[in-house]
Design a protein around this motif. Structure first.
Motif, PDB file in Angstrom:
ATOM      1  N   PHE A  61     -18.975 -16.677  48.722  1.00  0.00           N
ATOM      2  CA  PHE A  61     -19.984 -16.093  47.832  1.00  0.00           C
ATOM      3  C   PHE A  61     -21.276 -16.920  47.841  1.00  0.00           C
ATOM      4  O   PHE A  61     -22.366 -16.379  47.636  1.00  0.00           O
ATOM      5  CB  PHE A  61     -19.440 -16.014  46.395  1.00  0.00           C
ATOM      6  CG  PHE A  61     -18.452 -14.897  46.183  1.00  0.00           C
ATOM      7  CD1 PHE A  61     -18.064 -14.072  47.214  1.00  0.00           C
ATOM      8  CD2 PHE A  61     -17.918 -14.672  44.910  1.00  0.00           C
ATOM      9  CE1 PHE A  61     -17.158 -13.050  47.010  1.00  0.00           C
ATOM     10  CE2 PHE A  61     -17.018 -13.639  44.691  1.00  0.00           C
ATOM     11  CZ  PHE A  61     -16.623 -12.826  45.747  1.00  0.00           C
ATOM     12  N   ASN A  93     -27.135 -14.150  49.694  1.00  0.00           N
ATOM     13  CA  ASN A  93     -28.445 -14.235  49.055  1.00  0.00           C
ATOM     14  C   ASN A  93     -29.324 -13.091  49.565  1.00  0.00           C
ATOM     15  O   ASN A  93     -28.934 -12.352  50.478  1.00  0.00           O
ATOM     16  CB  ASN A  93     -29.097 -15.602  49.311  1.00  0.00           C
ATOM     17  CG  ASN A  93     -29.145 -15.956  50.790  1.00  0.00           C
ATOM     18  OD1 ASN A  93     -29.553 -15.143  51.615  1.00  0.00           O
ATOM     19  ND2 ASN A  93     -28.696 -17.166  51.126  1.00  0.00           N
ATOM     20  N   ASN A 116     -15.553  -7.336  38.716  1.00  0.00           N
ATOM     21  CA  ASN A 116     -16.229  -8.622  38.572  1.00  0.00           C
ATOM     22  C   ASN A 116     -15.386  -9.708  39.240  1.00  0.00           C
ATOM     23  O   ASN A 116     -14.208  -9.875  38.926  1.00  0.00           O
ATOM     24  CB  ASN A 116     -16.447  -8.946  37.093  1.00  0.00           C
ATOM     25  CG  ASN A 116     -17.521  -8.065  36.479  1.00  0.00           C
ATOM     26  OD1 ASN A 116     -18.578  -7.856  37.077  1.00  0.00           O
ATOM     27  ND2 ASN A 116     -17.265  -7.538  35.285  1.00  0.00           N
ATOM     28  N   ARG A 156     -14.962 -13.743  41.209  1.00  0.00           N
ATOM     29  CA  ARG A 156     -15.378 -15.150  41.181  1.00  0.00           C
ATOM     30  C   ARG A 156     -14.705 -15.896  42.337  1.00  0.00           C
ATOM     31  O   ARG A 156     -13.531 -15.700  42.635  1.00  0.00           O
ATOM     32  CB  ARG A 156     -15.001 -15.794  39.855  1.00  0.00           C
ATOM     33  CG  ARG A 156     -15.391 -17.287  39.757  1.00  0.00           C
ATOM     34  CD  ARG A 156     -15.347 -17.792  38.325  1.00  0.00           C
ATOM     35  NE  ARG A 156     -14.105 -17.435  37.674  1.00  0.00           N
ATOM     36  CZ  ARG A 156     -14.022 -17.040  36.384  1.00  0.00           C
ATOM     37  NH1 ARG A 156     -15.108 -16.954  35.644  1.00  0.00           N
ATOM     38  NH2 ARG A 156     -12.841 -16.760  35.852  1.00  0.00           N
ATOM     39  N   CYS A 213     -18.772 -19.240  41.857  1.00  0.00           N
ATOM     40  CA  CYS A 213     -19.812 -18.211  42.036  1.00  0.00           C
ATOM     41  C   CYS A 213     -19.253 -16.856  41.633  1.00  0.00           C
ATOM     42  O   CYS A 213     -18.141 -16.480  42.048  1.00  0.00           O
ATOM     43  CB  CYS A 213     -20.272 -18.163  43.489  1.00  0.00           C
ATOM     44  SG  CYS A 213     -21.069 -19.649  44.085  1.00  0.00           S
ATOM     45  N   THR A 214     -20.000 -16.112  40.826  1.00  0.00           N
ATOM     46  CA  THR A 214     -19.558 -14.783  40.401  1.00  0.00           C
ATOM     47  C   THR A 214     -20.466 -13.713  41.004  1.00  0.00           C
ATOM     48  O   THR A 214     -21.664 -13.934  41.209  1.00  0.00           O
ATOM     49  CB  THR A 214     -19.582 -14.653  38.872  1.00  0.00           C
ATOM     50  OG1 THR A 214     -20.914 -14.871  38.402  1.00  0.00           O
ATOM     51  CG2 THR A 214     -18.635 -15.645  38.231  1.00  0.00           C
ATOM     52  N   ILE A 215     -19.878 -12.563  41.275  1.00  0.00           N
ATOM     53  CA  ILE A 215     -20.615 -11.425  41.826  1.00  0.00           C
ATOM     54  C   ILE A 215     -19.829 -10.160  41.527  1.00  0.00           C
ATOM     55  O   ILE A 215     -18.604 -10.192  41.363  1.00  0.00           O
ATOM     56  CB  ILE A 215     -20.833 -11.608  43.351  1.00  0.00           C
ATOM     57  CG1 ILE A 215     -21.902 -10.640  43.862  1.00  0.00           C
ATOM     58  CG2 ILE A 215     -19.532 -11.413  44.113  1.00  0.00           C
ATOM     59  CD1 ILE A 215     -22.360 -10.964  45.280  1.00  0.00           C
ATOM     60  N   ARG A 216     -20.526  -9.062  41.436  1.00  0.00           N
ATOM     61  CA  ARG A 216     -19.847  -7.788  41.187  1.00  0.00           C
ATOM     62  C   ARG A 216     -19.546  -7.096  42.516  1.00  0.00           C
ATOM     63  O   ARG A 216     -20.376  -7.066  43.420  1.00  0.00           O
ATOM     64  CB  ARG A 216     -20.708  -6.882  40.322  1.00  0.00           C
ATOM     65  CG  ARG A 216     -20.095  -5.479  40.105  1.00  0.00           C
ATOM     66  CD  ARG A 216     -20.910  -4.658  39.139  1.00  0.00           C
ATOM     67  NE  ARG A 216     -20.856  -5.258  37.800  1.00  0.00           N
ATOM     68  CZ  ARG A 216     -21.585  -4.822  36.771  1.00  0.00           C
ATOM     69  NH1 ARG A 216     -22.421  -3.818  36.924  1.00  0.00           N
ATOM     70  NH2 ARG A 216     -21.485  -5.416  35.595  1.00  0.00           N
ATOM     71  N   PRO A 249     -22.504  -7.466  51.746  1.00  0.00           N
ATOM     72  CA  PRO A 249     -23.433  -7.771  50.664  1.00  0.00           C
ATOM     73  C   PRO A 249     -24.543  -6.722  50.579  1.00  0.00           C
ATOM     74  O   PRO A 249     -25.089  -6.306  51.608  1.00  0.00           O
ATOM     75  CB  PRO A 249     -24.007  -9.137  51.072  1.00  0.00           C
ATOM     76  CG  PRO A 249     -23.097  -9.668  52.114  1.00  0.00           C
ATOM     77  CD  PRO A 249     -22.524  -8.483  52.810  1.00  0.00           C
ATOM     78  N   TYR A 272     -30.092  -6.962  41.925  1.00  0.00           N
ATOM     79  CA  TYR A 272     -28.863  -7.736  41.738  1.00  0.00           C
ATOM     80  C   TYR A 272     -28.086  -7.774  43.052  1.00  0.00           C
ATOM     81  O   TYR A 272     -28.019  -6.778  43.789  1.00  0.00           O
ATOM     82  CB  TYR A 272     -27.991  -7.111  40.656  1.00  0.00           C
ATOM     83  CG  TYR A 272     -28.671  -6.943  39.320  1.00  0.00           C
ATOM     84  CD1 TYR A 272     -28.678  -7.976  38.390  1.00  0.00           C
ATOM     85  CD2 TYR A 272     -29.292  -5.746  38.987  1.00  0.00           C
ATOM     86  CE1 TYR A 272     -29.301  -7.823  37.161  1.00  0.00           C
ATOM     87  CE2 TYR A 272     -29.909  -5.576  37.767  1.00  0.00           C
ATOM     88  CZ  TYR A 272     -29.917  -6.622  36.844  1.00  0.00           C
ATOM     89  OH  TYR A 272     -30.532  -6.462  35.635  1.00  0.00           O
ATOM     90  N   LEU A 273     -27.462  -8.886  43.329  1.00  0.00           N
ATOM     91  CA  LEU A 273     -26.582  -9.005  44.489  1.00  0.00           C
ATOM     92  C   LEU A 273     -25.217  -8.398  44.167  1.00  0.00           C
ATOM     93  O   LEU A 273     -24.674  -8.616  43.077  1.00  0.00           O
ATOM     94  CB  LEU A 273     -26.411 -10.469  44.886  1.00  0.00           C
ATOM     95  CG  LEU A 273     -27.662 -11.185  45.405  1.00  0.00           C
ATOM     96  CD1 LEU A 273     -27.383 -12.679  45.562  1.00  0.00           C
ATOM     97  CD2 LEU A 273     -28.098 -10.600  46.742  1.00  0.00           C
ATOM     98  N   GLN A 274     -24.683  -7.636  45.087  1.00  0.00           N
ATOM     99  CA  GLN A 274     -23.348  -7.059  44.940  1.00  0.00           C
ATOM    100  C   GLN A 274     -22.628  -7.121  46.276  1.00  0.00           C
ATOM    101  O   GLN A 274     -23.227  -7.398  47.319  1.00  0.00           O
ATOM    102  CB  GLN A 274     -23.432  -5.594  44.477  1.00  0.00           C
ATOM    103  CG  GLN A 274     -23.806  -5.396  43.032  1.00  0.00           C
ATOM    104  CD  GLN A 274     -23.665  -3.930  42.611  1.00  0.00           C
ATOM    105  OE1 GLN A 274     -23.526  -3.041  43.441  1.00  0.00           O
ATOM    106  NE2 GLN A 274     -23.700  -3.692  41.306  1.00  0.00           N
TER     107      GLN A 274
END
Length: 553
Positions: free
Chosen positions: A456, A460, A504, A506, A510-513, A534, A544-546
């Motif tokens: 994760f 970017n 959601n 992790r 680092c967290t991301i949906r 990504p 937002y990054l997903q």
């Protein structure tokens, strides 16, 4: 880790640029300048496909002919090919031509002898040009030559042992090699190369070829030829035309489809292309041709509306046949799928075959009929789609070798084919088809493929910008997929109707949906290994990054 085969290449501790370049190298791409800047100057020379002598002879015949018959296939590739060449003839002031698009149900694929006889009797023509067909029409071309007709074949399908005795045959499978950029051209791409040479030879500086690229791009994507070499260049530049200066016909299709944002290869392949294809699947393809030739906004809108209605009917019929096909498969077959019902419309069975390949990851051939539109004379038509591991055309060649005469006619390329047999021979064909597949013993387990393993922390906005530079995506230039391991699920919920999930996630702080469309809730456990892409989600003017999840393994 679940069933399947892992296919992976590299691990990451690199910059976004290094990540993408590493992926491209793994795909055999070394010239990054050409890849990221696919300009027309990088196209293979058109004279590699169409010689100056051939072009000179075609120009001479175009000027002298009493009537030119343009004969194309009824799919997107064929219809766009005839539209491009028609527009070119209009631009150079040649009006004595007639476009003939065969009826899928009455005439079938390729040059139809009875249709040719009928056309010649009603209005004798002295020149015939084929688009996206003809390479297998040996007897039909021989008949035309006896009439004194000058015959030009433009096609891209794999030739069989005997080549028709046409005056000129233009086909990259004959003149090029797989290493060359023009080998995988679709039919409309072949036509574009032809008119390029004609324009230069004719000295037509006023004719701008760029406008034709919208149709070339649509055909290239819809015909599922690899988006590499010349195809990548033609599609990239064609999409620019579609988004900046579309013709009235294409503009009408965009409007009736409800598309608002800039179009990419997905929109062409799954929204625009199917609408052009629809008329040839359920009716006659002339409607699509007339739409693409329109200069009037109101008339184009009327044709687009007709195609939209036909496409809705097409989708309904596909869904019904797909459900019936699933009922005919009592258990997951081991080698391949081959099905037939007399009530299945042969105009849409190719789509059903594609859906079955996606579901079972097995080569699939579906047979159908004209369903009351005409008497098929005991003949049924098949449409096949393949997996990445099997050359479907080579399979049919082997069937023809082992069972000569079983197939009345056949043709196609690596991933798709068409054929016809007598209904009474269906069981024999199934035996031949499955027997050869069994001998090949291809591992049909679904392959879990990805390009690299990332964390994760690697995700970017710059990485996503580099991924976007790889567009247009499609067969042969797939969007890169990444493996993320030991991912913790914080929570998840369903989105909308169907099996769509927002998760959601992790990993190492680092967290991301993640978003997973058509997912399987049973696979969502506390710890996951994810294959995904990504993406950027834009909402309320924020970005937002997903991760768009492709699979959980």
């Amino acid at each position: 880790m679940g069933e399947g085969i892992f296919t992976q290449f590299f691990y990451s501790n690199m910059t976004p640029q290094e990540i993408i370049e590493k992926i491209l190298k793994s795909r055999g791409i070394r010239d990054f300048e050409r890849y990221f800047n696919p300009k027309p100057k990088y196209l293979e020379k058109s004279t590699n496909l169409v010689s100056i002598d051939q072009a000179r002879l075609i120009v001479e015949k175009l000027k002298q002919s009493r009537l030119i018959l343009l004969y194309s296939d009824y799919d997107v590739d064929g219809v766009t090919s005839s539209a491009v060449f028609s527009r070119f003839l209009n631009d150079v002031g040649i009006k004595n031509y007639k476009v003939v698009i065969p009826d899928r149900f009455k005439d079938g694929y390729g040059l139809n002898l009875e249709k040719i006889k009928k056309e010649f009797k009603s209005n004798p023509f002295d020149m015939l040009i084929t688009f996206d067909c003809g390479i297998g029409s040996v007897d039909e071309v021989e008949y035309l030559k006896q009439l004194g007709v000058f015959v030009v074949i433009t096609d891209h399908h794999l030739p069989q042992d005997k080549i028709p005795s046409a005056d000129i045959v233009i086909n990259p499978k004959l003149s090029s090699t797989e290493e060359k950029g023009d080998y995988h051209l679709c039919g409309c791409g072949v036509v574009f190369k032809l008119i390029h040479v004609l324009k230069v030879l004719w000295g037509l500086d006023s004719v701008d070829l760029k406008k034709y690229l919208e149709h070339v791009a649509i055909a290239t994507i819809a015909d599922i030829v690899p988006l590499i070499g010349d195809n990548r260049i033609l599609v990239k530049n064609g999409l620019e035309v579609i988004n900046e200066t579309p013709s009235e016909g294409v503009k009408a299709l965009i409007n009736v489809s409800g598309l608002k944002s800039a179009l990419n290869s997905y929109h062409i392949g799954f929204i625009i292309g199917p609408r052009i294809n629809a008329s040839g699947r359920l009716d006659i393809a002339d409607t699509s041709y007339y739409l693409l030739m329109q200069n009037c906004e109101d008339t184009a809108a009327k044709y687009a509306k007709i195609l939209e209605e036909i496409n809705q009917a097409r989708k309904k019929e596909c869904d019904e046949i797909f459900k019936e096909a699933l009922c005919l498969i009592p258990q997951i077959p081991k080698y391949g799928i081959c099905l037939y019902k007399s009530s299945w419309n042969k105009g849409v069975i190719g789509i059903v075959a594609s859906r079955l390949v996606e579901r079972f990851n097995l080569p699939t051939i579906i047979f159908g009929t004209s369903v009351g539109r005409k008497d098929d004379g005991g003949i049924i038509s098949g449409s096949g789609r393949s997996t990445d591991d099997l050359n479907l055309h080579e399979l049919l060649v082997e069937i023809d070798r082992q069972y000569p005469g079983l197939m009345i006619r056949y043709g196609g390329h690596v991933k798709a084919c068409g054929l016809s047999i007598y209904e009474e021979d269906f069981e024999v064909f199934v035996e031949a088809y499955t027997g050869i597949l069994q001998d090949l013993n291809i591992d049909n387990r679904k392959k879990i493929c990805y390009d690299m393993e990332l964390s994760f922390a690697d995700i970017n906005f710059e990485l996503i910008d580099y991924i976007k530079k790889m567009e247009p995506f499609g067969y042969g230039n797939e969007m890169p997929k990444f493996l993320f391991t030991n991912v913790e699920v914080i929570d998840f919920r369903k989105m909308g109707d169907g099996n769509h999930y927002s998760i959601n996630l992790r990993q190492d702080g680092c967290t991301i949906r993640g978003v997973w469309f058509n997912g399987d809730e049973q696979k969502i456990t506390d710890k996951l290994n994810i294959i995904g892409v990504p993406i950027i989600n834009e909402y309320n003017n924020n970005r937002y990054l997903q991760i768009r999840i492709r699979d959980i393994v």
